[in-house]
Design a protein around this motif. Structure first.
Motif, PDB file in Angstrom:
ATOM      1  N   LEU A   1      57.437  30.434  41.275  1.00 13.25           N
ATOM      2  CA  LEU A   1      58.080  31.641  41.493  1.00 13.25           C
ATOM      3  C   LEU A   1      57.396  32.858  41.129  1.00 13.25           C
ATOM      4  CD1 LEU A   1      61.568  30.676  40.481  1.00 13.25           C
ATOM      5  CD2 LEU A   1      60.974  31.089  42.688  1.00 13.25           C
ATOM      6  N   ARG A   2      56.419  32.801  40.369  1.00 17.32           N
ATOM      7  CA  ARG A   2      55.791  33.889  40.024  1.00 17.32           C
ATOM      8  C   ARG A   2      54.431  34.181  40.974  1.00 17.32           C
ATOM      9  NH1 ARG A   2      55.564  33.821  33.260  1.00 17.32           N
ATOM     10  NH2 ARG A   2      57.942  34.152  32.994  1.00 17.32           N
ATOM     11  N   VAL A   3      54.138  33.362  41.690  1.00 12.63           N
ATOM     12  CA  VAL A   3      52.860  33.340  42.608  1.00 12.63           C
ATOM     13  C   VAL A   3      53.254  34.463  43.790  1.00 12.63           C
ATOM     14  CG1 VAL A   3      51.423  32.079  44.276  1.00 12.63           C
ATOM     15  CG2 VAL A   3      52.063  31.114  41.960  1.00 12.63           C
ATOM     16  N   ASN A   4      52.374  35.186  44.106  1.00 12.21           N
ATOM     17  CA  ASN A   4      52.557  36.165  45.189  1.00 12.21           C
ATOM     18  C   ASN A   4      51.458  35.600  46.318  1.00 12.21           C
ATOM     19  OD1 ASN A   4      54.485  38.384  45.172  1.00 12.21           O
ATOM     20  ND2 ASN A   4      53.696  38.623  43.365  1.00 12.21           N
ATOM     21  N   GLY A   5      51.745  36.044  47.691  1.00 13.14           N
ATOM     22  CA  GLY A   5      50.936  35.613  48.668  1.00 13.14           C
ATOM     23  C   GLY A   5      49.531  35.999  48.492  1.00 13.14           C
ATOM     24  N   PRO A   6      49.153  37.125  47.789  1.00 10.38           N
ATOM     25  CA  PRO A   6      47.869  37.520  47.856  1.00 10.38           C
ATOM     26  C   PRO A   6      47.059  36.514  46.862  1.00 10.38           C
ATOM     27  CG  PRO A   6      48.947  39.558  47.969  1.00 10.38           C
ATOM     28  CD  PRO A   6      49.936  38.218  47.996  1.00 10.38           C
ATOM     29  N   ASP A   7      47.836  35.838  45.865  1.00  5.07           N
ATOM     30  CA  ASP A   7      47.242  34.954  45.027  1.00  5.07           C
ATOM     31  C   ASP A   7      46.678  33.741  45.696  1.00  5.07           C
ATOM     32  OD1 ASP A   7      48.276  36.302  43.051  1.00  5.07           O
ATOM     33  OD2 ASP A   7      50.222  35.401  42.625  1.00  5.07           O
ATOM     34  N   PHE A   8      47.033  33.233  46.823  1.00  2.00           N
ATOM     35  CA  PHE A   8      46.551  32.294  47.701  1.00  2.00           C
ATOM     36  C   PHE A   8      46.307  32.171  49.134  1.00  2.00           C
ATOM     37  CE2 PHE A   8      51.161  31.880  47.729  1.00  2.00           C
ATOM     38  CZ  PHE A   8      51.267  31.406  48.952  1.00  2.00           C
ATOM     39  N   CYS A   9      46.828  33.240  49.585  1.00  2.00           N
ATOM     40  CA  CYS A   9      46.900  33.461  51.100  1.00  2.00           C
ATOM     41  C   CYS A   9      45.805  34.597  51.526  1.00  2.00           C
ATOM     42  CB  CYS A   9      48.329  33.557  51.567  1.00  2.00           C
ATOM     43  SG  CYS A   9      48.310  33.679  53.461  1.00  2.00           S
ATOM     44  N   ASP A  10      44.766  34.161  52.263  1.00  2.00           N
ATOM     45  CA  ASP A  10      43.816  35.009  52.564  1.00  2.00           C
ATOM     46  C   ASP A  10      44.381  36.146  53.537  1.00  2.00           C
ATOM     47  OD1 ASP A  10      41.697  33.889  51.352  1.00  2.00           O
ATOM     48  OD2 ASP A  10      41.161  32.460  53.072  1.00  2.00           O
ATOM     49  N   ASP A  11      45.230  35.978  54.535  1.00  2.00           N
ATOM     50  CA  ASP A  11      46.126  36.825  55.306  1.00  2.00           C
ATOM     51  C   ASP A  11      46.692  37.814  54.273  1.00  2.00           C
ATOM     52  OD1 ASP A  11      44.625  35.940  57.673  1.00  2.00           O
ATOM     53  OD2 ASP A  11      46.508  34.449  58.061  1.00  2.00           O
ATOM     54  N   CYS A  12      47.465  37.279  53.495  1.00  2.00           N
ATOM     55  CA  CYS A  12      48.251  38.112  52.633  1.00  2.00           C
ATOM     56  C   CYS A  12      47.540  39.053  51.658  1.00  2.00           C
ATOM     57  CB  CYS A  12      49.136  37.302  51.694  1.00  2.00           C
ATOM     58  SG  CYS A  12      50.760  36.691  52.452  1.00  2.00           S
ATOM     59  N   ARG A  13      46.133  38.450  51.217  1.00  2.00           N
ATOM     60  CA  ARG A  13      45.283  39.182  50.729  1.00  2.00           C
ATOM     61  C   ARG A  13      44.578  40.535  51.445  1.00  2.00           C
ATOM     62  NH1 ARG A  13      42.127  35.165  49.399  1.00  2.00           N
ATOM     63  NH2 ARG A  13      43.504  34.547  47.969  1.00  2.00           N
ATOM     64  N   THR A  14      44.454  40.274  52.491  1.00  2.00           N
ATOM     65  CA  THR A  14      43.733  41.305  53.501  1.00  2.00           C
ATOM     66  C   THR A  14      44.997  42.120  53.672  1.00  2.00           C
ATOM     67  OG1 THR A  14      42.489  39.685  54.693  1.00  2.00           O
ATOM     68  CG2 THR A  14      43.079  41.867  55.735  1.00  2.00           C
ATOM     69  N   SER A  15      46.253  41.969  53.864  1.00  2.00           N
ATOM     70  CA  SER A  15      47.502  42.715  54.065  1.00  2.00           C
ATOM     71  C   SER A  15      47.644  43.652  52.952  1.00  2.00           C
ATOM     72  CB  SER A  15      48.561  42.069  54.380  1.00  2.00           C
ATOM     73  OG  SER A  15      49.841  42.920  54.425  1.00  2.00           O
ATOM     74  N   ALA A  16      47.400  43.177  51.591  1.00  2.00           N
ATOM     75  CA  ALA A  16      47.451  43.688  50.392  1.00  2.00           C
ATOM     76  C   ALA A  16      46.373  44.761  50.159  1.00  2.00           C
ATOM     77  CB  ALA A  16      47.697  42.559  49.167  1.00  2.00           C
ATOM     78  N   ARG A  17      45.252  44.501  50.596  1.00  2.00           N
ATOM     79  CA  ARG A  17      44.258  45.410  50.454  1.00  2.00           C
ATOM     80  C   ARG A  17      44.322  46.812  51.367  1.00  2.00           C
ATOM     81  NH1 ARG A  17      40.276  41.294  51.681  1.00  2.00           N
ATOM     82  NH2 ARG A  17      40.161  39.988  49.618  1.00  2.00           N
ATOM     83  N   ARG A  18      44.824  46.494  52.484  1.00  2.00           N
ATOM     84  CA  ARG A  18      45.382  47.594  53.374  1.00  2.00           C
ATOM     85  C   ARG A  18      46.384  48.426  52.654  1.00  2.00           C
ATOM     86  NH1 ARG A  18      44.935  44.026  57.822  1.00  2.00           N
ATOM     87  NH2 ARG A  18      47.008  43.707  57.562  1.00  2.00           N
ATOM     88  N   ARG A  19      47.403  47.801  51.957  1.00  2.00           N
ATOM     89  CA  ARG A  19      48.514  48.485  51.413  1.00  2.00           C
ATOM     90  C   ARG A  19      48.196  48.886  49.828  1.00  2.00           C
ATOM     91  NH1 ARG A  19      53.704  45.199  52.896  1.00  2.00           N
ATOM     92  NH2 ARG A  19      54.826  46.990  52.201  1.00  2.00           N
ATOM     93  N   LYS A  20      46.913  48.624  49.353  1.00  2.00           N
ATOM     94  CA  LYS A  20      46.873  48.444  47.937  1.00  2.00           C
ATOM     95  C   LYS A  20      46.991  49.990  47.423  1.00  2.00           C
ATOM     96  CE  LYS A  20      43.448  47.197  44.346  1.00  2.00           C
ATOM     97  NZ  LYS A  20      42.143  46.724  44.163  1.00  2.00           N
ATOM     98  N   ALA A  21      46.664  51.041  48.154  1.00  2.00           N
ATOM     99  CA  ALA A  21      46.978  52.423  47.420  1.00  2.00           C
ATOM    100  C   ALA A  21      48.406  52.827  47.028  1.00  2.00           C
ATOM    101  CB  ALA A  21      46.296  53.336  48.547  1.00  2.00           C
ATOM    102  N   THR A  22      49.307  52.100  47.673  1.00  2.00           N
ATOM    103  CA  THR A  22      50.679  52.378  47.508  1.00  2.00           C
ATOM    104  C   THR A  22      51.442  51.244  46.846  1.00  2.00           C
ATOM    105  OG1 THR A  22      51.082  51.707  49.820  1.00  2.00           O
ATOM    106  CG2 THR A  22      50.923  54.126  49.351  1.00  2.00           C
ATOM    107  N   ILE A  23      50.805  50.249  46.862  1.00  2.00           N
ATOM    108  CA  ILE A  23      51.454  49.114  45.871  1.00  2.00           C
ATOM    109  C   ILE A  23      50.815  48.337  44.877  1.00  2.00           C
ATOM    110  CG2 ILE A  23      52.435  46.682  46.454  1.00  2.00           C
ATOM    111  CD1 ILE A  23      53.235  47.486  49.258  1.00  2.00           C
ATOM    112  N   ILE A  24      51.149  48.368  43.722  1.00  2.00           N
ATOM    113  CA  ILE A  24      50.355  48.024  42.331  1.00  2.00           C
ATOM    114  C   ILE A  24      51.071  46.699  41.839  1.00  2.00           C
ATOM    115  CG2 ILE A  24      49.661  48.751  40.338  1.00  2.00           C
ATOM    116  CD1 ILE A  24      50.027  51.717  41.697  1.00  2.00           C
TER     117      ILE A  24
END
Length: 148
Positions: free
Chosen positions: A56-79
């Protein structure tokens, strides 16, 4: 296990749906004794965990390359951070990055990802310093049970 072990949640980091459940309930075989799975529904990727809490504690960017890419684009506003009081995952985000209209001048959101509770704040600094025990009853209960 019954199919009731499967839960679905939205990752506040990427906005994608994640399914979490016992491997058999998701139609999968356990992997080297790891029986719990977090599945990124949008990108059909998965990761195994030792137990339900970890899954339950795992988030998409922890294991999914596409989610990691999406998180990088949004990184400035999501921490993402961890609560000092409970050790649980916390997300801080600008409401605009989540596609939500700010109300009452409150432009930032802080959420307890474990219990799916959240609060709005006016500033990023306030959101970064807000403790989950201020707005999440389950976190208050958990913190009060912890040895001081």
């Amino acid at each position: 296990m019954s199919s009731s072990s499967v839960v679905s949640r939205t990752s506040r980091i990427t906005g994608t749906r994640l399914s979490v459940g016992h491997a058999e309930d998701l139609g999968l075989d356990p992997d080297d004794g790891l029986e719990w799975v977090t599945l990124c529904d949008a990108h059909d990727t998965l990761v195994y965990s030792e137990n339900k809490t970890q899954a339950l504690r795992v988030n998409g960017p922890d294991f999914c390359d596409d989610c990691r890419t999406s998180a990088r684009r949004r990184k400035a506003t999501i921490i993402s951070r961890t609560s000092k009081e409970t050790g649980l995952p916390v997300t801080v985000a600008s409401v605009a990055s989540l596609g939500v209209e700010p109300t009452g001048g409150k432009r930032w959101l802080v959420s307890c990802d474990e219990h799916d509770t959240y609060a709005y704040t006016r500033t990023k600094q306030r959101a970064l310093t807000t403790s989950t025990v201020e707005f999440c009853q389950q976190c208050r209960d958990l913190a009060s049970q912890s040895p001081q």
